[in-house]
Write an enzyme that holds these catalytic residues in place. Structure first.
Site, mmCIF file in Angstrom:
data_model
loop_
_atom_site.group_PDB
_atom_site.id
_atom_site.type_symbol
_atom_site.label_atom_id
_atom_site.label_comp_id
_atom_site.label_asym_id
_atom_site.label_seq_id
_atom_site.Cartn_x
_atom_site.Cartn_y
_atom_site.Cartn_z
ATOM 1 N N SER A 194 -60.254 -32.190 -5.142
ATOM 2 C CA SER A 194 -61.368 -32.062 -6.074
ATOM 3 C C SER A 194 -62.568 -31.456 -5.334
ATOM 4 C CB SER A 194 -61.689 -33.415 -6.699
ATOM 5 O OG SER A 194 -62.545 -33.256 -7.789
ATOM 6 N N ASP A 408 -54.151 -31.224 -15.281
ATOM 7 C CA ASP A 408 -55.489 -31.590 -14.786
ATOM 8 C C ASP A 408 -56.518 -31.257 -15.861
ATOM 9 O OD1 ASP A 408 -57.942 -31.762 -13.435
ATOM 10 O OD2 ASP A 408 -57.089 -31.046 -11.551
ATOM 11 N N HIS A 448 -55.672 -35.069 -12.508
ATOM 12 C CA HIS A 448 -56.628 -34.609 -11.509
ATOM 13 C C HIS A 448 -56.398 -35.327 -10.174
ATOM 14 C CE1 HIS A 448 -60.092 -32.653 -9.939
ATOM 15 N NE2 HIS A 448 -60.766 -33.762 -9.764
#
Ligand SMILES: *[C@@H]1O[C@H](CO)[C@@H](O)[C@H](O)[C@H]1NC(C)=O
Ligand SMILES: *[C@@H]1O[C@H](CO)[C@@H](O)[C@H](O)[C@H]1NC(C)=O
Ligand SMILES: *[C@@H]1O[C@H](CO)[C@@H](O)[C@H](O)[C@H]1NC(C)=O
Ligand SMILES: *[C@@H]1O[C@H](CO)[C@@H](O)[C@H](O)[C@H]1NC(C)=O
Ligand SMILES: *[C@@H]1O[C@H](CO)[C@@H](O)[C@H](O)[C@H]1NC(C)=O
Ligand SMILES: *[C@@H]1O[C@H](CO)[C@@H](O)[C@H](O)[C@H]1NC(C)=O
Ligand SMILES: *[C@@H]1O[C@H](CO)[C@@H](O)[C@H](O)[C@H]1NC(C)=O
Ligand SMILES: *[C@@H]1O[C@H](CO)[C@@H](O)[C@H](O)[C@H]1NC(C)=O
Ligand SMILES: *[C@@H]1O[C@H](CO)[C@@H](O)[C@H](O)[C@H]1NC(C)=O
Ligand SMILES: *[C@@H]1O[C@H](CO)[C@@H](O)[C@H](O)[C@H]1NC(C)=O
Ligand SMILES: *[C@@H]1O[C@H](CO)[C@@H](O)[C@H](O)[C@H]1NC(C)=O
Length: 541
Positions: A194, A408, A448
């Site tokens: 991320s 995601d 994610h």
């Protein structure tokens, strides 16, 4: 081949042979270490250096309370010397960092990253990699806590967030490693997802000497556009008094099920996983209420369907250029719907507009494409992280392994494919030439960075090995981090990464299924014959 076998055999053993100092000696070294660091490393204040035996449950009473969601406590998995310090990065900025120096050192150095706008050390990542024998560092990204408020009128703190925290902690961490063990590290690695993924890409682009191997998942590159996309989605869906709003229940019970009905079978396996969502040309019109059923709970209004149409389409800027790719169908993730589609702008994007682009009094409900284009142009310290010229990294022998969940909802999986193409065009490379230094693995059914219906456990974190360090989950065929070590030190690059899905994501309940994930641009393809839960029923095409 011999070299590689040797590597496998020695992966866990080498450190013990070279560095298995008696515990008392290790303890004495650690206890004297604070003053040694303070005397040798410029611009630092050492808070403490202390021995932490394996099994200790650490708590972090001094950290910002908002970091508790990242780590409120952490069980340490290996004997180590824990060092905490601050390092000033300018006259009015600095980072807080920790180095975890395992007793059983393998000669490897590793840096960890952060998440969101986060100023939180990700202790769970330090615990994971220290247990694997890496001398590991983690830093607070230049500020404490998850808010972006400290960026406001504070360009040096913003610079730490954009690039300087990871670079500084790598430079200082390597020096600390050398001081502690009396010899420099042999190889250096990075692990993050991320924002942590973006930090890995920033290192590759701007500090190509920092790491030999970078494992960077779901990177928030194209950052400015991602911030704008989140605001755009918010403006499209509105809040629960808007005719366009879609409730949590509608997302899950209607939209997600309808996406699956239209697209789950494209890959030949009806299993709740869309192997390549690029092939899903989702039509939300399927859900339109008929003229006689406008108040039915089983359908959506024309306004809602129009909003869905926009969410599943790309965003263009005022010049007609692509700004951010679409939300991928199949990514309707129960753990993010309230945060991102819940009727208010998601915190990291709101803070970006409030504290970096504009000011705290801005009305975030009225931003439009003019503001998004402005945000894209502002690009402070090049946070966009979109440089396609990776020559320096490649010429150094650097390796990048990036993975991207195909379900995601936070970072569009297409973004990484656009970057990959950008690198190819910038450097005039075919895919097989990119393979020499950068490999993208598309992880179907991964949300994610973790979770989701797919075989998402790929060794990216401690939860990504099921929470336990077992030989099978540390095998380079199934673990992105040990795969990277094998690539850097054994010079054998991963062809596939085999993901694991545990029953209810609980290791003790056993494996539900496994699937090998392909490197881009290859697509995972079902043979149509075997059990789709068997990795051998799939091949990369
Ligand atoms: C570690 O300590 C925290 C805080 O006291 C506690 O909540 C947590 O359950 C402990 N973890 C373990 C594994 O004992
Ligand atoms: C940030 O957190 C660290 C502990 O992790 C603490 O020592 C430091 O004082 C904090 N800084 C600020 C400005 O609150
Ligand atoms: C360190 O390595 C030794 C030798 O292989 C092993 O006996 C010991 O369990 C290891 N200790 C830790 C904490 O991993
Ligand atoms: C220490 O910090 C000062 C002021 O920020 C800077 O000029 C100097 O280069 C730093 N020294 C080192 C060794 O980083
Ligand atoms: C930083 O502080 C030092 C000492 O006060 C001063 O000489 C220097 O000009 C400052 N640098 C900047 C960039 O403000
Ligand atoms: C680091 O510690 C020193 C001494 O405690 C302090 O003056 C300085 O403000 C600290 N810097 C940061 C960034 O926390
Ligand atoms: C680093 O590599 C050298 C040469 O391969 C080796 O002799 C040494 O033991 C390694 N150091 C560590 C700490 O593993
Ligand atoms: C919902 O959106 C409308 C229209 O933008 C706005 O006027 C209203 O203040 C919003 N309500 C909330 C609770 O944000
Ligand atoms: C965006 O909003 C501003 C006012 O906030 C307005 O002047 C401008 O025309 C709007 N731009 C577009 C493209 O709607
Ligand atoms: C890429 O960067 C290198 C320096 O790292 C430079 O020499 C080269 O000219 C650049 N190539 C392009 C296409 O910009
Ligand atoms: C898995 O979770 C579901 C829903 O929480 C539950 O109904 C089911 O019993 C669980 N399965 C096992 C094997 O624990």
């Amino acid at each position: 081949m011999l070299g590689f076998t040797y590597l496998l055999l020695t992966f866990w053993m080498s450190a013990q042979m070279s560095f298995a100092a008696p515990f008392a000696q290790f303890e004495a070294g650690c206890n004297n270490f604070a003053s040694q660091v303070a005397n040798s490393v410029a611009n630092t204040t050492v808070f403490f250096a202390e021995v932490v035996p394996a099994g200790t449950n650490l708590t972090f009473p001094d950290q910002d309370p908002s970091c508790a969601s990242t780590s409120s406590s952490q069980v340490v998995l290996a004997d180590m010397c824990r060092v905490a310090l601050n390092v000033s990065t300018s006259n009015d900025s600095g980072i807080i960092m920790e180095a975890w120096l395992p007793k059983n050192w393998t000669g490897r150095f590793l840096s960890t990253g952060n998440g969101g706008l986060g100023g939180c050390i990700q202790y769970v990542d330090l615990a994971y990699t220290t247990a694997l024998g890496f001398a590991t560092v983690g830093a607070n990204n230049g500020h404490n806590g998850t808010s972006g408020a400290s960026f406001y009128h504070n360009p040096e703190v913003l610079a730490d967030f954009v690039y300087r925290s990871v670079h500084t902690s790598a430079v200082v961490g390597k020096e600390i490693t050398r001081l502690f063990y009396g010899t420099p590290h042999n190889t250096s690695y990075y692990l993050g997802c991320s924002t942590g993924g973006r930090q890995g890409f920033k290192s590759m682009q701007d500090f190509p000497d920092d790491f030999d191997g970078i494992v960077a998942g779901a990177p928030g590159i194209n950052w400015n556009s991602l911030m704008s996309w989140e605001d755009y989605v918010h403006s499209v869906l509105g809040n629960n008094s808007s005719p366009t709003f879609i409730t949590n229940g509608e997302w899950l019970d209607l939209v997600h099920k309808n996406v699956m009905k239209q697209c789950d079978a494209i890959d030949g396996a009806v299993d709740g996983i869309i192997e390549d969502p690029n092939l899903c040309n989702y039509r939300p019109e399927d859900l339109l209420c008929g003229s006689s059923s406008s108040n039915s709970p089983d359908c959506l209004t024309a306004e809602q369907v129009h909003a869905l149409r926009l969410v599943y389409s790309p965003l263009y800027n005022s010049n007609g250029h692509l700004m951010y790719p679409r939300q991928q169908p199949g990514s309707e993730d129960p753990s993010y719907i309230d945060e991102i589609f819940g009727g208010q702008l998601v915190q990291f994007s709101a803070d970006w507009f409030r504290y970096v682009v504009y000011d705290p009094s801005s009305d975030l409900n009225t931003l439009n494409v003019t503001d998004w284009t402005h945000t894209q142009q502002l690009n402070p310290y090049n946070i966009g992280t979109w440089n396609g010229n990776l020559s320096a990294f490649r010429n150094n022998g650097g390796k990048m392994l990036t993975y991207q969940g195909q379900a995601d909802m936070v970072v569009s999986p297409i973004d990484m494919e656009l970057y990959y193409a950008h690198v190819q065009r910038t450097m005039s490379l075919q895919s097989k030439e990119v393979d020499d230094f950068m490999r993208l693995f598309r992880i179907s059914g991964m949300s994610h960075c973790a979770n989701g219906p797919g075989a998402w456990e790929i060794g990216q974190t401690l939860p990504g090995v099921g929470g336990q360090l077992t030989v099978e989950m540390l095998h380079p065929d199934r673990n992105v981090l040990t795969a990277m070590v094998k690539w850097v030190e054994g010079e054998v690059a991963p062809e596939t990464i085999q993901g694991t899905k545990y029953v209810n994501d609980t290791k003790d309940l056993g494996v539900q299924f496994s699937r090998r994930h392909c490197r881009y641009p290859l697509r995972n393809t079902y043979d149509g014959v075997g059990d789709s839960r068997d990795p051998d029923s799939w091949f990369c095409q």
